[in-house]
Structures are given as C-alpha cells and as structure tokens.
Motif scaffolding. Structure first.
Motif, PDB file in Angstrom:
ATOM      1  N   ILE A 142      41.208  35.402 108.359  1.00 50.77           N
ATOM      2  CA  ILE A 142      40.321  33.935 108.114  1.00 50.77           C
ATOM      3  C   ILE A 142      38.959  33.783 109.202  1.00 50.77           C
ATOM      4  O   ILE A 142      38.048  33.352 108.597  1.00 50.77           O
ATOM      5  CB  ILE A 142      41.508  32.964 108.908  1.00 50.77           C
ATOM      6  N   LEU A 143      39.150  34.379 110.205  1.00 50.22           N
ATOM      7  CA  LEU A 143      37.864  34.263 111.348  1.00 50.22           C
ATOM      8  C   LEU A 143      36.611  35.104 110.672  1.00 50.22           C
ATOM      9  O   LEU A 143      35.579  34.733 110.685  1.00 50.22           O
ATOM     10  CB  LEU A 143      38.266  34.750 112.423  1.00 50.22           C
ATOM     11  N   PRO A 144      36.795  36.215 110.117  1.00 52.90           N
ATOM     12  CA  PRO A 144      35.591  36.788 109.373  1.00 52.90           C
ATOM     13  C   PRO A 144      35.285  36.039 108.424  1.00 52.90           C
ATOM     14  O   PRO A 144      34.017  35.759 107.984  1.00 52.90           O
ATOM     15  CB  PRO A 144      36.044  38.119 108.741  1.00 52.90           C
ATOM     16  N   LEU A 145      36.022  35.455 107.466  1.00 57.97           N
ATOM     17  CA  LEU A 145      35.332  34.483 106.277  1.00 57.97           C
ATOM     18  C   LEU A 145      34.902  33.286 106.906  1.00 57.97           C
ATOM     19  O   LEU A 145      33.738  32.876 106.531  1.00 57.97           O
ATOM     20  CB  LEU A 145      36.731  34.306 105.309  1.00 57.97           C
ATOM     21  N   ALA A 146      35.284  32.855 107.895  1.00 57.81           N
ATOM     22  CA  ALA A 146      34.776  31.580 108.421  1.00 57.81           C
ATOM     23  C   ALA A 146      33.394  31.776 109.006  1.00 57.81           C
ATOM     24  O   ALA A 146      32.477  30.907 109.155  1.00 57.81           O
ATOM     25  CB  ALA A 146      35.796  30.723 109.445  1.00 57.81           C
ATOM     26  N   LEU A 147      33.191  32.972 109.376  1.00 57.69           N
ATOM     27  CA  LEU A 147      31.771  33.250 110.203  1.00 57.69           C
ATOM     28  C   LEU A 147      30.630  33.954 109.030  1.00 57.69           C
ATOM     29  O   LEU A 147      29.662  34.108 109.635  1.00 57.69           O
ATOM     30  CB  LEU A 147      32.104  34.337 111.236  1.00 57.69           C
ATOM     31  N   MET A 148      31.142  33.814 107.880  1.00 58.12           N
ATOM     32  CA  MET A 148      30.022  34.378 106.958  1.00 58.12           C
ATOM     33  C   MET A 148      29.206  33.157 106.855  1.00 58.12           C
ATOM     34  O   MET A 148      29.230  32.149 106.881  1.00 58.12           O
ATOM     35  CB  MET A 148      30.812  34.612 105.666  1.00 58.12           C
ATOM     36  N   LYS A 149      27.687  33.739 106.944  1.00 56.50           N
ATOM     37  CA  LYS A 149      26.526  32.814 106.600  1.00 56.50           C
ATOM     38  C   LYS A 149      26.570  32.309 105.209  1.00 56.50           C
ATOM     39  O   LYS A 149      26.140  31.317 105.014  1.00 56.50           O
ATOM     40  CB  LYS A 149      25.392  33.416 107.091  1.00 56.50           C
ATOM     41  N   GLN A 150      26.728  33.218 104.515  1.00 57.81           N
ATOM     42  CA  GLN A 150      26.743  32.895 102.651  1.00 57.81           C
ATOM     43  C   GLN A 150      27.985  32.540 102.464  1.00 57.81           C
ATOM     44  O   GLN A 150      28.801  33.373 102.179  1.00 57.81           O
ATOM     45  CB  GLN A 150      26.156  33.938 102.143  1.00 57.81           C
ATOM     46  N   LEU A 151      28.447  31.274 102.248  1.00 54.88           N
ATOM     47  CA  LEU A 151      29.892  30.783 101.850  1.00 54.88           C
ATOM     48  C   LEU A 151      29.884  31.315 100.489  1.00 54.88           C
ATOM     49  O   LEU A 151      31.041  31.192  99.998  1.00 54.88           O
ATOM     50  CB  LEU A 151      29.673  29.568 102.062  1.00 54.88           C
ATOM     51  N   GLY A 152      29.002  31.607  99.814  1.00 55.28           N
ATOM     52  CA  GLY A 152      28.971  31.885  98.291  1.00 55.28           C
ATOM     53  C   GLY A 152      29.699  33.232  98.074  1.00 55.28           C
ATOM     54  O   GLY A 152      30.477  33.343  96.956  1.00 55.28           O
TER      55      GLY A 152
END
Length: 245
Positions: free
Chosen positions: A158-168
């Motif tokens: 969850i944390l790595p996905l939440a820190l992504m700059k490009q939510l695409g």
C-alpha cells in the motif's frame, strides 16, 4: 448559478484549465472499474440472501442508475467550468464549504475502502495460508497472525503505491485486481455445482437441528468460521426475502 452553468456552455469546446491528464484510457478504465467494485463485491451474496433475487436485482439496478447519473452530472459540470479536481469543482460551485465537503467525502471514502481491504487481509489471508500449507489447525507462526500481515501488506504494497507520483500506473494494480475478481467469480460459480448443500459433514446433524431452535449458519471462534447445520430453506433460493437484520 448562471455563472456556474452558463447558457449554451454545452455547445462550447471543453477547455480544462487545472491540469493535463497523463493516464491512458485503458488505465483509467481499470482504475474506475476497481474503484466501483472493490471489496464491496464480497457482500453481494449476503445482500442477495437477505433480500431475495427480485428485490436484490431491483436495488442493484437502482443503485447503478443513480451512480451513473451522478457521474454524468460530475462530468458535465467539470466540462462546463473546465475543472476536473473534485475539491476545486466543489469550490467553484459552493465556495469553501463545497471544497471542504468534497475533501471530507473523499477522505472518508478512502478510509472506509482501506479499512475494508485491511480487514479482509487480517481475517482471510491467514486462512488462505493455512490452506496452501495443508495445516489442520492454526499455528502461532508470525505469518498466521493477521496483525502482522496487515502491517506487512501496508508497508510493502500500500505505501509504495500511495507514494507513486504518476497515479496512472495504478492501472496495472487495478488490472491485476480485476483479474483476481474474475478468477474467483469463475471459481465460485464452478464450485457451486461441485459442493452439495448442505455440506456432507452437516447431514448427520441436519434433521435434529431443523427441529430445534434455529441457529445461525456459521459461528466465529478462534479466528475460524465454524459451519453449523443450515436453517430450513437455506439451500433453496427465494425471489423475495424480507429480513429485518
């Protein structure tokens, strides 16, 4: 109100002034589909069991139509004013209270969705691990503890996905999630014709249980779901069911 929805605005070409989206159409479809279904799909069977087939289909269709119309209004409003962010759209329509209302609604929705996912991880993943390891009883190993699994999933996924700059790029995770939903849906439909109802281990106690005081079809004990003899009519689908619970 006329400034927010000017006359003839629907005939003008839409020009967004907030930002330019970089997500492809396919990724957007995956993200939207995953957001619409999510963990709520797990409760559909329980909802149908307590409402009946006809009433369930009616309620499901009504909710789908209301959701579709609300999305239509959001898209139409965003196209008219040229704003795609929910908070800014609320600010344009109702000022600061509208912006706060949109932000609070989004926050509560995200908290609820995340809580439901983490609850599923805590309650179901240990049982999945136990099944794959062919264990008869639950052990005291750390990977069988739901609390540790919640922390592990939160930190590593969850944390790595939440820190992504490009939510695409979340579209890949959403696509994988939809694939899992489709797989389990097919598995449940297939197993429905393979597993008898009532279960074989329940048949011995079924007659006595039906004549006794009705009990729930399952009980929760020590982290496990203990199946009991089903009530009469449980294995027969009904078109209308009115359950006050």
């Amino acid at each position: 109100m006329e400034e927010f929805l000017p006359h003839g605005a629907e005939k003008k070409q839409t020009h967004f002034t907030d930002f330019e989206g970089k997500t492809s159409f396919g990724m957007s479809v995956f993200n939207l589909s995953n957001a619409i279904m999510g963990s709520g799909i797990l409760g559909l069977a329980y909802a149908m069991a307590n409402t009946g087939i006809i009433l369930f289909l009616f309620l499901l269709t009504a909710v789908a139509l209301l959701s579709s119309y609300s999305i239509h209004l959001l898209l139409k409003s965003s196209g008219i004013v040229g704003i795609r962010a929910y908070e800014q759209l609320g600010y344009r329509a109702f000022g600061t209270p509208g912006k706060l209302a949109a932000a609070i609604a989004i926050t509560l929705q995200n908290i609820g969705a995340m809580s439901s996912y983490l609850y599923i991880v805590k309650s179901e993943v240990p049982l999945v691990i136990q099944t794959f390891l062919n264990l008869e009883e639950k052990t005291t190993d750390w990977y069988m503890n739901g609390n540790y699994l919640v922390i592990l999933v939160s930190v590593t996924i969850i944390l790595p996905l939440a820190l992504m700059k490009q939510l695409g790029y979340l579209g890949y995770a959403s696509g994988f999630s939809l694939s899992c939903m489709a797989f389990f849906l097919i598995s449940v439909i297939y197993k429905k014709f393979q597993i008898p109802c009532p279960l074989p281990e329940q048949e011995g106690n079924l007659t006595g249980s039906l004549n006794a005081t009705p009990v729930s079809t399952s009980d929760y004990q020590n982290g496990y779901t203990i199946l009991q003899a089903p009530e009469q009519g449980t294995c027969t689908p009904s078109f209308f069911t009115l359950n006050s619970q």
